[in-house]
Design a protein around this motif. Structure first.
Motif, PDB file in Angstrom:
ATOM      1  N   LEU A  41       0.750  -1.208  -0.270  1.00  0.00           N
ATOM      2  CA  LEU A  41      -0.127   0.013   0.039  1.00  0.00           C
ATOM      3  C   LEU A  41       0.756   1.269   0.220  1.00  0.00           C
ATOM      4  N   LYS A  42       2.077   0.985   0.604  1.00  0.00           N
ATOM      5  CA  LYS A  42       2.522   2.571   0.916  1.00  0.00           C
ATOM      6  C   LYS A  42       3.802   2.549   0.095  1.00  0.00           C
ATOM      7  N   VAL A  43       3.947   1.451  -0.735  1.00  0.00           N
ATOM      8  CA  VAL A  43       5.005   2.039  -2.358  1.00  0.00           C
ATOM      9  C   VAL A  43       4.686   2.612  -3.078  1.00  0.00           C
ATOM     10  N   PRO A  44       5.824   3.714  -3.452  1.00  0.00           N
ATOM     11  CA  PRO A  44       5.273   5.020  -4.054  1.00  0.00           C
ATOM     12  C   PRO A  44       5.458   4.063  -5.568  1.00  0.00           C
ATOM     13  N   LEU A  45       4.861   4.202  -6.641  1.00  0.00           N
ATOM     14  CA  LEU A  45       4.950   3.777  -8.329  1.00  0.00           C
ATOM     15  C   LEU A  45       4.732   4.608  -9.049  1.00  0.00           C
ATOM     16  N   SER A  46       4.447   5.829  -7.986  1.00  0.00           N
ATOM     17  CA  SER A  46       4.697   6.978  -9.610  1.00  0.00           C
ATOM     18  C   SER A  46       5.190   7.532  -9.965  1.00  0.00           C
ATOM     19  N   GLY A  47       5.743   8.703 -11.388  1.00  0.00           N
ATOM     20  CA  GLY A  47       6.680   8.299 -11.983  1.00  0.00           C
ATOM     21  C   GLY A  47       7.765   6.964 -12.217  1.00  0.00           C
ATOM     22  N   THR A  48       7.482   5.338 -12.147  1.00  0.00           N
ATOM     23  CA  THR A  48       7.961   4.634 -12.907  1.00  0.00           C
ATOM     24  C   THR A  48       7.166   3.966 -13.475  1.00  0.00           C
ATOM     25  N   PHE A  49       7.709   3.389 -14.131  1.00  0.00           N
ATOM     26  CA  PHE A  49       7.176   2.507 -15.825  1.00  0.00           C
ATOM     27  C   PHE A  49       6.560   1.429 -14.848  1.00  0.00           C
ATOM     28  N   LEU A  50       6.014   1.211 -13.738  1.00  0.00           N
ATOM     29  CA  LEU A  50       5.001   0.784 -12.846  1.00  0.00           C
ATOM     30  C   LEU A  50       3.760   1.013 -12.211  1.00  0.00           C
ATOM     31  N   ALA A  51       3.410   2.659 -12.798  1.00  0.00           N
ATOM     32  CA  ALA A  51       2.879   3.121 -12.427  1.00  0.00           C
ATOM     33  C   ALA A  51       1.512   2.867 -12.702  1.00  0.00           C
ATOM     34  N   PRO A  91      -2.731   0.339  -8.839  1.00  0.00           N
ATOM     35  CA  PRO A  91      -4.392   0.835  -8.063  1.00  0.00           C
ATOM     36  C   PRO A  91      -4.215  -1.370  -7.964  1.00  0.00           C
ATOM     37  N   ILE A  92      -3.680  -1.882  -8.524  1.00  0.00           N
ATOM     38  CA  ILE A  92      -3.433  -3.501  -8.683  1.00  0.00           C
ATOM     39  C   ILE A  92      -3.042  -3.854  -6.943  1.00  0.00           C
ATOM     40  N   THR A  93      -1.412  -3.970  -7.285  1.00  0.00           N
ATOM     41  CA  THR A  93      -1.064  -3.209  -5.624  1.00  0.00           C
ATOM     42  C   THR A  93      -1.475  -2.870  -4.849  1.00  0.00           C
TER      43      THR A  93
END
Length: 61
Positions: A19-29, A33-35
């Motif tokens: 829930l806390k991992v920041p994915l914005s700005g990466t290719f996983l952004a 919602p799935i994570t």
């Protein structure tokens, strides 16, 4: 049995980490919602299981 309970607690912590991992700005952004859904499901399922095991231990079964 203690190792099993610790595994359940580690799974709950992993759910919070998802829930806390920041994915914005990466290719996983796009997967954010799935994570979040997987993290919430992990927290809820493993927490309910630990509550169930605790109630069963209190009742002596």
């Amino acid at each position: 049995m203690d190792r099993f309970i610790l595994l359940m607690l580690a799974s709950i912590l992993a759910g919070f980490a998802l829930l806390k991992v920041p994915l914005s700005g990466t290719f996983l952004a796009g997967l954010e919602p799935i994570t979040n859904v997987i993290g919430v499901l992990a927290i809820v399922i493993f927490s309910l299981f630990l509550i169930f095991k605790g109630v069963m231990a209190l009742l002596g079964k």
